[in-house]
Scaffold this motif. Structure first.
Motif, PDB file in Angstrom:
ATOM      1  N   ASN A 204      24.041 -58.197 -42.207  1.00  0.00           N
ATOM      2  CA  ASN A 204      24.818 -58.491 -43.305  1.00  0.00           C
ATOM      3  C   ASN A 204      24.239 -58.409 -44.843  1.00  0.00           C
ATOM      4  O   ASN A 204      24.841 -58.489 -45.679  1.00  0.00           O
ATOM      5  CB  ASN A 204      25.148 -60.072 -43.063  1.00  0.00           C
ATOM      6  CG  ASN A 204      24.095 -60.905 -42.820  1.00  0.00           C
ATOM      7  OD1 ASN A 204      22.818 -60.545 -43.107  1.00  0.00           O
ATOM      8  ND2 ASN A 204      24.449 -62.010 -42.376  1.00  0.00           N
ATOM      9  N   ASP A 205      22.970 -57.907 -44.845  1.00  0.00           N
ATOM     10  CA  ASP A 205      22.319 -57.691 -46.210  1.00  0.00           C
ATOM     11  C   ASP A 205      22.397 -56.143 -46.321  1.00  0.00           C
ATOM     12  O   ASP A 205      21.913 -55.463 -45.620  1.00  0.00           O
ATOM     13  CB  ASP A 205      21.018 -58.270 -45.926  1.00  0.00           C
ATOM     14  CG  ASP A 205      20.069 -57.684 -47.111  1.00  0.00           C
ATOM     15  OD1 ASP A 205      20.715 -57.672 -48.179  1.00  0.00           O
ATOM     16  OD2 ASP A 205      18.633 -57.681 -46.716  1.00  0.00           O
ATOM     17  N   PRO A 206      22.760 -55.849 -47.646  1.00  0.00           N
ATOM     18  CA  PRO A 206      23.402 -54.502 -47.928  1.00  0.00           C
ATOM     19  C   PRO A 206      21.842 -53.788 -48.109  1.00  0.00           C
ATOM     20  O   PRO A 206      21.821 -52.414 -47.424  1.00  0.00           O
ATOM     21  CB  PRO A 206      23.769 -54.525 -49.476  1.00  0.00           C
ATOM     22  CG  PRO A 206      24.218 -55.965 -49.734  1.00  0.00           C
ATOM     23  CD  PRO A 206      23.504 -56.668 -48.516  1.00  0.00           C
ATOM     24  N   GLU A 207      20.656 -54.297 -48.400  1.00  0.00           N
ATOM     25  CA  GLU A 207      19.601 -53.606 -48.359  1.00  0.00           C
ATOM     26  C   GLU A 207      19.064 -53.293 -46.691  1.00  0.00           C
ATOM     27  O   GLU A 207      18.464 -51.970 -46.643  1.00  0.00           O
ATOM     28  CB  GLU A 207      18.422 -54.516 -48.937  1.00  0.00           C
ATOM     29  CG  GLU A 207      16.923 -53.698 -49.152  1.00  0.00           C
ATOM     30  CD  GLU A 207      17.256 -52.457 -49.968  1.00  0.00           C
ATOM     31  OE1 GLU A 207      17.990 -52.427 -50.811  1.00  0.00           O
ATOM     32  OE2 GLU A 207      16.549 -51.468 -49.415  1.00  0.00           O
ATOM     33  N   LYS A 208      19.291 -54.187 -45.972  1.00  0.00           N
ATOM     34  CA  LYS A 208      19.033 -54.002 -44.446  1.00  0.00           C
ATOM     35  C   LYS A 208      19.856 -52.915 -43.959  1.00  0.00           C
ATOM     36  O   LYS A 208      19.374 -52.088 -43.018  1.00  0.00           O
ATOM     37  CB  LYS A 208      19.269 -55.260 -43.719  1.00  0.00           C
ATOM     38  CG  LYS A 208      17.888 -56.274 -43.597  1.00  0.00           C
ATOM     39  CD  LYS A 208      18.445 -57.125 -42.558  1.00  0.00           C
ATOM     40  CE  LYS A 208      17.633 -58.273 -42.454  1.00  0.00           C
ATOM     41  NZ  LYS A 208      18.202 -59.461 -41.462  1.00  0.00           N
TER      42      LYS A 208
END
Ligand SMILES: NC(=O)c1ccc[n+]([C@@H]2O[C@H](COP(=O)([O-])OP(=O)(O)OC[C@H]3O[C@@H](n4cnc5c(N)ncnc54)[C@H](OP(=O)(O)O)[C@@H]3O)[C@@H](O)[C@H]2O)c1
Length: 258
Positions: A204-208
């Motif tokens: 859910n994290d854009p970087e991930k």
């Protein structure tokens, strides 16, 4: 010109209301099969399910959603009996129910272990057991299990999930050995990084997400249709000579990220 035609086939998709399962439901139905699909009965999903049924019917297909607790073996058997009485048989079973949660082995409680093995593996066993007799009697059946690339690289979440999905591969091997000569062809598809609720929850994290996407040699996340197309192919006559296979559909990620 040729088309994939499942007009005279009846299919049951366990866990067919969303993500990969919804796409399997839609594509099987649009290829002509009469499709029954199951879901948890969660009222939050009612609109999504009625959209799916409407979409299929606007394309001239037939799909019927049934609320079914995937761990209720009696209800699973009752549903199979109902399908046979309504449609005269059942040719295709897709076991797609699954749940994953990323955590360390030490964090998995005894209860978690049982519940993740149950939802990912026992649910498929209940489906398979319910259809084997009738498919064997008919001398024909296609069973398609939805596993995970986790069986090859251990990735994608918890140890319990990887173990349960590997159990499905064992189930597939057994089924081929024992039932192929009675006309039942079983294969397992192992998806990886397919854009669904399950994946969005986990990344859910854009970087991930960016990091993950960069690991996929074909350059994009998978789409539910990437898996559904394969299911339709295996379910059709084009797949009749394919038995006992593990098919990895992962945009090349597993092979090239070892
Ligand atoms: N997405 C990926 O990248 C990926 C990768 C590897 C493997 N897979 C496997 O592919 C399959 C589908 O994944 P997905 O991402 O499409 O998952 P999803 O979006 O979470 O959908 C899961 C489906 O299973 C149903 N389900 C869950 N628990 C159930 C229960 N207790 N009883 C009945 N139905 C239940 C859900 O019904 P409701 O809609 O009612 O909740 C839904 O139809 C799973 O087996 C998963 O392990 C996915």
């Amino acid at each position: 010109m040729f088309t994939i035609d499942l007009q005279d086939k009846v299919a049951l998709v366990l866990g067919g209301s969303r993500g990969i399962g919804a796409s399997i439901t839609e594509m099987l139905a649009c290829a002509g099969a009469a499709v029954y699909f199951t879901h948890t009965g969660n009222p939050d999903n009612a609109e999504r399910i009625s959209d799916l049924v409407d979409r299929v019917s606007s394309e001239g297909g037939e799909a019927l959603g049934v609320a079914l607790d995937a761990l209720d073996s009696k209800s699973t058997e009752d549903l199979v009996r109902r399908i046979v009485s309504e449609k005269g048989g059942l040719d295709i079973l897709v076991c797609n129910v699954g749940r994953n949660l990323a955590r360390l082995p030490e964090e998995i409680t005894d209860q978690d272990w049982k519940s993740f093995i149950d939802i990912n593996l026992t649910s498929a066993f209940y489906g398979v057991r319910a259809v084997l007799g009738l498919m064997a009697a008919a001398g024909y059946g296609k069973i398609i299990l939805i596993g995970s690339s986790a069986v090859f690289d251990g990735g994608g979440g918890g140890l319990d999930y990887a173990a349960a999905k590997a159990g499905m591969t064992g189930m597939m091997t057994y089924l081929c050995r024992a039932y192929l000569r009675r006309g039942i062809r079983t294969n397992i598809i192992h998806p990886c990084v397919i854009e669904t609720d399950l994946l969005k929850e986990r990344y859910n994290d854009p970087e991930k997400r960016r990091t993950l996407e960069a690991q996929i040699p074909v350059g994009r996340f998978g789409k539910p249709e990437d898996i559904a197309g394969l299911v339709v192919f295996l379910a059709s006559g084009f797949g009749d000579y394919i038995c006992g296979q593990e098919i990895l559909a992962d945009g090349g990620r597993t092979m090239y990220n070892k």
